[in-house]
Enzyme design. Structure first.
Site, PDB file in Angstrom:
ATOM      1  N   LEU A 401      27.102 -20.342  -2.582  1.00 42.46           N
ATOM      2  CA  LEU A 401      25.074 -19.796  -2.907  1.00 42.46           C
ATOM      3  C   LEU A 401      25.272 -20.117  -4.783  1.00 42.46           C
ATOM      4  N   THR A 410      29.515 -15.493  -6.979  1.00 35.55           N
ATOM      5  CA  THR A 410      29.426 -14.124  -6.025  1.00 35.55           C
ATOM      6  C   THR A 410      30.382 -13.123  -6.243  1.00 35.55           C
ATOM      7  N   ARG A 514      -2.030 -10.269  25.872  1.00 35.81           N
ATOM      8  CA  ARG A 514      -2.325 -10.563  25.822  1.00 35.81           C
ATOM      9  C   ARG A 514      -1.476 -11.702  26.087  1.00 35.81           C
ATOM     10  N   GLY A 523       1.917 -11.193  13.623  1.00 38.28           N
ATOM     11  CA  GLY A 523       2.716 -10.169  12.518  1.00 38.28           C
ATOM     12  C   GLY A 523       2.119 -10.149  11.160  1.00 38.28           C
ATOM     13  N   GLU A 524       0.732 -10.230  11.583  1.00 37.82           N
ATOM     14  CA  GLU A 524      -0.016  -9.820  10.243  1.00 37.82           C
ATOM     15  C   GLU A 524      -0.414  -9.163   9.944  1.00 37.82           C
ATOM     16  N   LYS A 525      -0.676  -7.733  11.420  1.00 37.85           N
ATOM     17  CA  LYS A 525      -0.888  -5.819  10.876  1.00 37.85           C
ATOM     18  C   LYS A 525       0.189  -6.167   9.686  1.00 37.85           C
ATOM     19  N   GLY A 601     -24.419   9.560  -9.893  1.00 39.75           N
ATOM     20  CA  GLY A 601     -23.037   9.614  -9.598  1.00 39.75           C
ATOM     21  C   GLY A 601     -21.860   8.849 -11.363  1.00 39.75           C
ATOM     22  N   GLY A 604     -23.326   5.580 -12.545  1.00 38.38           N
ATOM     23  CA  GLY A 604     -24.806   5.103 -11.796  1.00 38.38           C
ATOM     24  C   GLY A 604     -25.675   5.798 -11.103  1.00 38.38           C
ATOM     25  N   LYS A 718     -14.568  18.040  -1.652  1.00 44.67           N
ATOM     26  CA  LYS A 718     -15.341  19.127  -2.253  1.00 44.67           C
ATOM     27  C   LYS A 718     -16.994  18.594  -1.317  1.00 44.67           C
ATOM     28  N   ASN A 721     -19.501  16.308  -1.947  1.00 50.10           N
ATOM     29  CA  ASN A 721     -19.440  14.067  -1.413  1.00 50.10           C
ATOM     30  C   ASN A 721     -19.337  14.753   0.304  1.00 50.10           C
ATOM     31  N   ASP A 734     -18.006   8.853  -0.751  1.00 48.80           N
ATOM     32  CA  ASP A 734     -17.751   9.004  -2.166  1.00 48.80           C
ATOM     33  C   ASP A 734     -15.907   8.157  -2.324  1.00 48.80           C
ATOM     34  N   THR A 753     -10.596  16.736  -7.991  1.00 54.55           N
ATOM     35  CA  THR A 753     -12.011  17.118  -8.798  1.00 54.55           C
ATOM     36  C   THR A 753     -10.829  18.861  -9.344  1.00 54.55           C
TER      37      THR A 753
HETATM   38  N1  LIG Z   1     -25.247   7.205   1.166  1.00 59.50           N
HETATM   39  C1  LIG Z   1     -25.647   8.373   0.587  1.00 59.50           C
HETATM   40  N2  LIG Z   1     -26.654   9.008   1.433  1.00 59.50           N
HETATM   41  C2  LIG Z   1     -27.668   9.795   0.268  1.00 59.50           C
HETATM   42  N3  LIG Z   1     -27.214  10.580  -0.303  1.00 59.50           N
HETATM   43  C3  LIG Z   1     -25.662  10.117  -0.936  1.00 59.50           C
HETATM   44  C4  LIG Z   1     -25.124   8.194  -0.058  1.00 59.50           C
HETATM   45  N4  LIG Z   1     -24.182   8.334  -1.134  1.00 59.50           N
HETATM   46  C5  LIG Z   1     -24.511   9.214  -2.256  1.00 59.50           C
HETATM   47  N5  LIG Z   1     -25.279  10.299  -2.310  1.00 59.50           N
HETATM   48  C6  LIG Z   1     -25.941  10.752  -3.362  1.00 59.50           C
HETATM   49  O1  LIG Z   1     -24.998  10.327  -4.468  1.00 59.50           O
HETATM   50  C7  LIG Z   1     -24.415  11.513  -5.194  1.00 59.50           C
HETATM   51  C8  LIG Z   1     -23.513  10.151  -6.024  1.00 59.50           C
HETATM   52  O2  LIG Z   1     -22.904   8.873  -5.190  1.00 59.50           O
HETATM   53  P1  LIG Z   1     -20.933   9.243  -4.863  1.00 59.50           P
HETATM   54  O3  LIG Z   1     -20.464  10.638  -5.082  1.00 59.50           O
HETATM   55  O4  LIG Z   1     -20.966   8.435  -4.120  1.00 59.50           O
HETATM   56  O5  LIG Z   1     -20.871   8.808  -6.657  1.00 59.50           O
HETATM   57  P2  LIG Z   1     -19.650   9.150  -7.310  1.00 59.50           P
HETATM   58  O6  LIG Z   1     -20.132   7.925  -8.647  1.00 59.50           O
HETATM   59  O7  LIG Z   1     -18.605   8.387  -7.031  1.00 59.50           O
HETATM   60  O8  LIG Z   1     -19.512  10.126  -7.604  1.00 59.50           O
HETATM   61  P3  LIG Z   1     -18.570  11.211  -8.558  1.00 59.50           P
HETATM   62  O9  LIG Z   1     -18.451  10.701  -9.984  1.00 59.50           O
HETATM   63  O10 LIG Z   1     -18.701  12.785  -8.056  1.00 59.50           O
HETATM   64  O11 LIG Z   1     -17.141  11.158  -7.677  1.00 59.50           O
HETATM   65  C9  LIG Z   1     -23.938  12.199  -4.416  1.00 59.50           C
HETATM   66  O12 LIG Z   1     -22.971  13.528  -4.295  1.00 59.50           O
HETATM   67  C10 LIG Z   1     -25.450  12.301  -2.892  1.00 59.50           C
HETATM   68  O13 LIG Z   1     -25.735  13.518  -3.897  1.00 59.50           O
HETATM   69  N1  LIG Z   2      -2.210  -4.226  17.688  1.00 56.39           N
HETATM   70  C1  LIG Z   2      -2.241  -5.680  18.768  1.00 56.39           C
HETATM   71  N2  LIG Z   2      -1.721  -6.478  17.685  1.00 56.39           N
HETATM   72  C2  LIG Z   2      -1.908  -7.477  18.246  1.00 56.39           C
HETATM   73  C3  LIG Z   2      -2.757  -8.163  19.495  1.00 56.39           C
HETATM   74  N3  LIG Z   2      -2.481  -9.635  19.928  1.00 56.39           N
HETATM   75  C4  LIG Z   2      -1.636  -9.950  19.150  1.00 56.39           C
HETATM   76  N4  LIG Z   2      -0.984  -8.124  18.336  1.00 56.39           N
HETATM   77  C5  LIG Z   2      -0.714  -9.321  17.463  1.00 56.39           C
HETATM   78  O1  LIG Z   2       1.167  -8.410  17.463  1.00 56.39           O
HETATM   79  C6  LIG Z   2       1.797  -7.988  16.150  1.00 56.39           C
HETATM   80  C7  LIG Z   2       2.886  -7.430  16.232  1.00 56.39           C
HETATM   81  O2  LIG Z   2       2.900  -7.158  14.976  1.00 56.39           O
HETATM   82  P1  LIG Z   2       2.208  -6.786  13.949  1.00 56.39           P
HETATM   83  O3  LIG Z   2       1.685  -5.338  13.954  1.00 56.39           O
HETATM   84  O4  LIG Z   2       2.598  -7.106  12.776  1.00 56.39           O
HETATM   85  O5  LIG Z   2       0.620  -7.703  14.304  1.00 56.39           O
HETATM   86  C8  LIG Z   2       0.152  -7.698  15.407  1.00 56.39           C
HETATM   87  C9  LIG Z   2      -0.300  -9.114  15.623  1.00 56.39           C
HETATM   88  O6  LIG Z   2      -0.663 -10.800  14.958  1.00 56.39           O
HETATM   89  C10 LIG Z   2      -3.641  -6.463  19.599  1.00 56.39           C
HETATM   90  O7  LIG Z   2      -4.409  -6.947  20.410  1.00 56.39           O
HETATM   91  N5  LIG Z   2      -3.304  -5.744  18.713  1.00 56.39           N
HETATM   92  N1  LIG Z   3      28.703 -12.288  -2.817  1.00 53.92           N
HETATM   93  C1  LIG Z   3      29.300 -12.730  -1.671  1.00 53.92           C
HETATM   94  N2  LIG Z   3      29.804 -14.171  -1.433  1.00 53.92           N
HETATM   95  C2  LIG Z   3      30.218 -13.602  -0.118  1.00 53.92           C
HETATM   96  C3  LIG Z   3      30.048 -13.147   0.869  1.00 53.92           C
HETATM   97  N3  LIG Z   3      31.469 -13.346   2.534  1.00 53.92           N
HETATM   98  C4  LIG Z   3      31.237 -14.367   1.567  1.00 53.92           C
HETATM   99  N4  LIG Z   3      30.907 -14.722   0.457  1.00 53.92           N
HETATM  100  C5  LIG Z   3      31.237 -16.330   0.301  1.00 53.92           C
HETATM  101  O1  LIG Z   3      32.010 -16.077  -1.197  1.00 53.92           O
HETATM  102  C6  LIG Z   3      31.278 -17.685  -2.180  1.00 53.92           C
HETATM  103  C7  LIG Z   3      31.596 -17.063  -3.319  1.00 53.92           C
HETATM  104  O2  LIG Z   3      31.253 -18.453  -4.405  1.00 53.92           O
HETATM  105  P1  LIG Z   3      29.593 -18.056  -4.287  1.00 53.92           P
HETATM  106  O3  LIG Z   3      28.079 -17.227  -5.159  1.00 53.92           O
HETATM  107  O4  LIG Z   3      29.000 -20.606  -4.231  1.00 53.92           O
HETATM  108  O5  LIG Z   3      29.330 -18.488  -1.743  1.00 53.92           O
HETATM  109  C8  LIG Z   3      30.006 -17.223  -1.934  1.00 53.92           C
HETATM  110  C9  LIG Z   3      29.218 -16.965  -0.319  1.00 53.92           C
HETATM  111  O6  LIG Z   3      29.154 -18.265   0.064  1.00 53.92           O
HETATM  112  C10 LIG Z   3      30.216 -11.772   0.018  1.00 53.92           C
HETATM  113  O7  LIG Z   3      30.139 -10.297   0.917  1.00 53.92           O
HETATM  114  N5  LIG Z   3      29.724 -11.583  -0.824  1.00 53.92           N
END
Ligand SMILES: Nc1ncnc2c1ncn2[C@@H]1O[C@H](COP(=O)(O)OP(=O)(O)OP(=O)(O)O)[C@@H](O)[C@H]1O
Ligand SMILES: Nc1nc2c(ncn2[C@@H]2O[C@@H]3COP(=O)(O)O[C@H]3[C@H]2O)c(=O)[nH]1
Ligand SMILES: Nc1nc2c(ncn2[C@@H]2O[C@@H]3COP(=O)(O)O[C@H]3[C@H]2O)c(=O)[nH]1
Length: 903
Positions: A401, A410, A514, A523-525, A601, A604, A718, A721, A734, A753
């Site tokens: 280490l 360590t 799949r 694993g990205e999810k 809003g 604007g 509210k 919204n 909103d 609010t």
């Molecule tokens: N998709 C939409 N269709 C119709 N009217 C809308 C739509 N989006 C917003 N509005 C109108 O515009 C108003 C302001 O929009 P919004 O609440 O998204 O803005 P804001 O800047 O986030 O407002 P706030 O300051 O209340 O958070 C709404 O209350 C609604 O009356």
């Molecule tokens: N949720 C989901 N995950 C999938 C699918 N196909 C592949 N995956 C992989 O399965 C993984 C499981 O671990 P994560 O959720 O991190 O990320 C997921 C995806 O990368 C799918 O159809 N749905």
């Molecule tokens: N810090 C720590 N080092 C450990 C442990 N078990 C084994 N070691 C070893 O102890 C070593 C002490 O010197 P280093 O820090 O270089 O590297 C450390 C690890 O290789 C442990 O539980 N904690």
């Protein structure tokens, strides 16, 4: 490579300073040279000045400068975990010349369970606190203390502590009872860490305390004479400055057994009780420190020195016959001397035990050899600060280490039986690591280039990824990833096939989704979302699967933005949503024609628009002044609004199709809801009856169900919204305060609010989706009565009323028993007790008596007839909206700072 023999005595896992070995001789020579060297007149001016005026002052500074090189692994890990700022992490790593990957940490955690467990607990604790009041302060103080410790810190760190935002008015006050705000009440302000952090005097207080805490730590580290634990530093050129102590005092360094400079000198005899020797300093300590300081200053890698021609004088200075005889020794010229580069490179963990014993015999004294052979299982004990950690025996590697991370040892390793250890010197170890690392890097980069998703990545990005990749192997049937488990890593399959399955709700069965093979990823999810794995990944190939694994940090920095990564395994909803957004790909701002203003809003206006050439549809275009967003520090909220609305695919949430920007404004092109605001209808009607309220509340429950199942908190419920579409269904609009939370985490931003904020928001205790259930109760009350339950003449009074709780509120007669029961269950002071937040989740609300007989299925399918059908004559009919005069302020100033590049 040396074999050292430790007959039951303390083993410092570092190289020893024994005078007998070639290396030891070189170290001795180094000390001697350090002691006898006459300083050149043109030395480092700063140091020589300090040196001449006050030797000890120099030493203190020297040691404190050293401390930055000597971070312990635990320091690195803690900072890494505590800090969510990648910049700090990478700086620390760079500082230490090594980038440990998260996976490596995991593996180390598994290897050294006891050792990491304590740290992990502490880290978890701190992580949990990080967003909390103390947490934020702790983070700041940690970072500030780190700054004193010469770590490079992100200068923006302090700004990351959220500050209260300006209040912004939403609509003409006469029209509105409640306005969205994001400013804490003044009494809450006093308790709020946001505000504390905003006050210069508080910040300076905290920094001064952090400083004093650290100062003592720094002094501590000076006390710890760690030089003898890092002898490799002495391989560097000798000092140019005069040593602070008279040379005669250290004419010859003490051998390791003689020196009193022992940090953790735990003396153990086989089968005897430990006796601990106190840490002391001897007169050579200061000289050694000085020498070490010089060594570090002079650490120009040996390659540089390789180029120096050999001189006879240098040859003479070489002390160790062993070193010179192996032919790989470095020259000792006027600039310094180097250790010999080992010719034999043997990985420490691959030796055969018998051979080792054999080698040992040649070097160790005859009497002990027999004992060594008898005790075939040499055992060492690992301890830290006197605390037992583990016992190691067999072919175990230790001491890696400090070498890998350039930090102090360590742990203390004590031989508890007679042990034969093979020691590998730092430079040799690093050479091995470097060579194998380079080969590995080239192999991985080549492979990554062949993977379609990475084909467009720049070479340097691929190299960065290759640097941190870890290869893992699995056998058939292994669950590489388990649905529901926490996940922190991203995988690319380099060999074999895996099966993806998903466990269906309410059954134990896993549905096959799949197969994935070489070049595919998974694993990205979990990394994009809330840490939880969304599917199972099972090793399918009979001869196993190999994966290249990438840690979260690298994934976030280099990979997460790739479109393919974001969308390869989209669920149906997300795919549908993407298709919808795709339709708008070619629409530009100039293609839009403004028909009328729908609303105003905070930033604007929202305009009703149509695209040129398509009169059959209309859209709502929300136009936001960039300058105002920056002024009120809402950048992050706006980005979050775009992200959440742009991805949401729920019929109870207004869809965002496309965003635009120019120098002055950001624009959001949304579906238009021409039925108007629910607030307008409520204002006109006074209040709604039970069943009308039920319908609108149910629409919100559906929207919350969608959001909360994705761990998104809405925070601005509210009637203003809630917009009606032409059929009379309600949609949430909103999303300026909506936020995606990590599972189990809270958030602390004061926003919402006044009439609708939950007590924990006012009290700044941290809130989560349960705050939305509180506001749902408030909405029900307001729809049934026309006024929210907690209403004061100003926000401060409103907050006071909220803090008195729902039981202090008188319910008008027109609120039925069931409705009031539900409201009271939603508006519980304790967030954990709120209906919807408990075990059964939001379905508990749907099952409440007040909803008895409600046709949820019809609502979800939009077959249920809404209680109020708005009059909407055409796609450009704005009669359900109020009239808004033109903006009196005129156009805002330009903002081309680029903060909105991802909008
Ligand atoms: N998709 C939409 N269709 C119709 N009217 C809308 C739509 N989006 C917003 N509005 C109108 O515009 C108003 C302001 O929009 P919004 O609440 O998204 O803005 P804001 O800047 O986030 O407002 P706030 O300051 O209340 O958070 C709404 O209350 C609604 O009356
Ligand atoms: N949720 C989901 N995950 C999938 C699918 N196909 C592949 N995956 C992989 O399965 C993984 C499981 O671990 P994560 O959720 O991190 O990320 C997921 C995806 O990368 C799918 O159809 N749905
Ligand atoms: N810090 C720590 N080092 C450990 C442990 N078990 C084994 N070691 C070893 O102890 C070593 C002490 O010197 P280093 O820090 O270089 O590297 C450390 C690890 O290789 C442990 O539980 N904690």
């Amino acid at each position: 490579m040396k074999i050292k023999h430790y007959p039951g005595k303390a083993v410092d896992a570092s190289l020893s300073l024994e005078g007998t070995s070639a290396m030891g001789a070189l170290y001795e020579a180094n000390w001697l040279r350090a002691a006898n060297q006459t300083p050149p007149s043109t030395g480092n001016s700063k140091l020589s000045r300090q040196n001449s005026s006050a030797g000890s002052g120099f030493l203190i500074e020297g040691i404190s400068a050293l401390s930055k090189y000597q971070m312990t692994l635990e320091n690195i890990r803690q900072l890494e975990q505590q800090s969510r700022d990648k910049h700090i992490v990478s700086t620390i790593k760079e500082l230490n010349g090594y980038r440990p990957s998260a996976l490596q940490h995991h593996q180390q955690q598994q290897m050294h369970n006891g050792w990491v467990a304590e740290d992990q607990e502490q880290i978890d604790e701190i992580e949990e606190e990080i967003e909390s009041a103390e947490g934020k302060e702790k983070l700041v103080s940690l970072q500030e203390s780190a700054a004193v410790n010469h770590y490079v810190l992100d200068p923006t760190e302090r700004q990351r502590v959220p500050r209260p935002r300006q209040q912004f008015s939403v609509k003409p006050p006469s029209l509105r009872r409640s306005q969205t705000m994001s400013q804490p009440p003044s009494y809450a302000t006093l308790r709020s860490p946001h505000v504390t952090s905003n006050k210069p005097q508080n910040l300076s207080n905290s920094s001064s305390s952090a400083y004093s805490t650290f100062s003592s730590a720094a002094e501590d580290s000076q006390d710890q004479v760690v030089i003898c634990q890092q002898p490799q530093r002495l391989m560097a050129p000798p000092p140019r400055e005069p040593p602070p102590e008279p040379p005669k005092r250290v004419s010859k360094p003490l051998s390791r057994s003689q020196t009193s400079v022992q940090r953790y000198a735990t003396i153990r005899m086989p089968n005897q009780v430990n006796s601990r020797v106190a840490r002391t300093r001897d007169s050579t300590a200061s000289l050694r420190r000085h020498s070490l300081e010089q060594a570090i200053k002079g650490l120009k890698l040996e390659e540089e020195k390789d180029t120096h021609p050999k001189s006879p004088v240098n040859e003479q200075r070489q002390i160790s016959p062993a070193a010179s005889s192996n032919g790989s020794s470095k020259d000792l010229n006027g600039e310094g001397f180097c250790i010999p580069r080992p010719r034999l490179i043997v990985p420490v963990h691959t030796y055969a035990r018998r051979r080792r014993t054999g080698n040992l015999k040649e070097q160790s004294s005859g009497g002990q050899d027999e004992e060594a052979e008898k005790d075939d299982d040499g055992r060492v004990e690992v301890s830290r600060e006197g605390k037992y950690l583990s016992t190691l025996s067999g072919a175990k590697v230790l001491g890696e280490l400090a070498i890998l991370y350039n930090c102090q040892r360590t742990a203390t390793i004590t031989a508890i039986t007679e042990c034969n250890l093979w020691a590998i010197e730092r430079q040799c170890f690093q050479t091995i690591m470097m060579r194998t690392g380079l080969i590995r890097q080239a192999e991985y980069s080549d492979f990554l280039k062949s993977v379609p998703i990475f084909k467009d990545l720049a070479d340097d990005t691929l190299i960065k990824i290759s640097d941190v990749l870890e290869e893992t192997h699995y056998q058939r049937g292994d669950y590489i990833v388990r649905q529901g488990a926490r996940g922190d890593t991203f995988f690319i399959i380099s060999k074999g096939k895996v099966r993806v399955t998903i466990k269906q709700q309410d059954t134990q069965e896993e549905k096959f989704i799949r197969m994935l093979g070489k070049g595919d990823f998974f694993g990205e999810k979990a990394l994009q979302g809330d840490d939880l794995r969304t599917a199972n990944i099972i090793c399918e190939s009979a001869d196993g699967v190999s994966c290249l694994v990438i840690d979260r940090e690298t994934f976030n920095q280099l990979i997460s933005n790739l479109d393919e990564i974001k969308h390869r395994y989209d669920d149906e909803g997300a795919m549908e949503r993407r298709k919808i957004n795709e339709e708008f790909r070619d629409i530009n701002l100039t293609d839009l024609r403004v028909i009328a203003t729908l609303g105003v809003g905070g930033f604007g206006r929202v305009e009703l628009v149509q695209t040129n050439g398509d009169g059959s549809r209309s859209f709502a275009l929300k136009q936001m002044k960039k300058s105002q967003i920056v002024e009120t520090r809402q950048q992050q909220h706006i980005m979050s609004e775009k992200e959440i609305m742009g991805e949401a695919n729920c019929q109870f949430i207004v869809k965002l199709f496309k965003t635009f920007k120019d120098k002055k404004y950001l624009y959001m092109l949304m579906e238009s809801c021409l039925g108007g605001e629910l607030w307008t209808i409520l204002r006109d009607k006074g209040n709604f009856d039970d069943s009308t309220t039920r319908f609108y509340t149910a629409c919100v429950v559906e929207a919350f169900d969608y959001l909360h199942s994705r761990n998104i908190i809405y925070r601005d419920l509210k009637p203003e919204n809630l917009l009606l579409n032409e059929r009379g269904y309600v949609k949430l609009v909103d999303f300026g305060f909506a936020k995606k939370l990590q599972t189990g985490r809270k958030t602390w931003t004061f926003c919402g609010t006044p009439e609708y904020v939950a007590p924990e928001v006012i009290l700044n205790r941290g809130h989560d989706i349960s705050a939305d259930y509180w506001s749902l109760g408030v909405l029900m009350f307001e729809l049934l009565t026309g006024t929210p339950p907690f209403t004061g003449s100003d926000p401060m009074r409103t907050y006071n009323i909220i803090l008195k709780g729902i039981d202090a509120i008188e319910f008008p007669r027109n609120i039925t028993r069931n409705a009031s029961n539900l409201i009271k269950k939603l508006c519980r002071d304790n967030p954990a007790e709120r209906l919807g937040y408990q075990r059964g989740g939001i379905s508990e609300i749907q099952k409440h008596k007040w909803f008895d007989g409600f046709y949820w299925w019809g609502l979800q399918n939009c077959t249920l007839e809404p209680p109020i059908k708005p009059a909407v004559k055409s796609v450009v009919d704005t009669t359900n909206f109020d009239d808004y005069p033109p903006d009196p302020e005129g156009p805002p100033p330009d903002d081309v700072t680029g903060w909105d590049k991802d909008f």
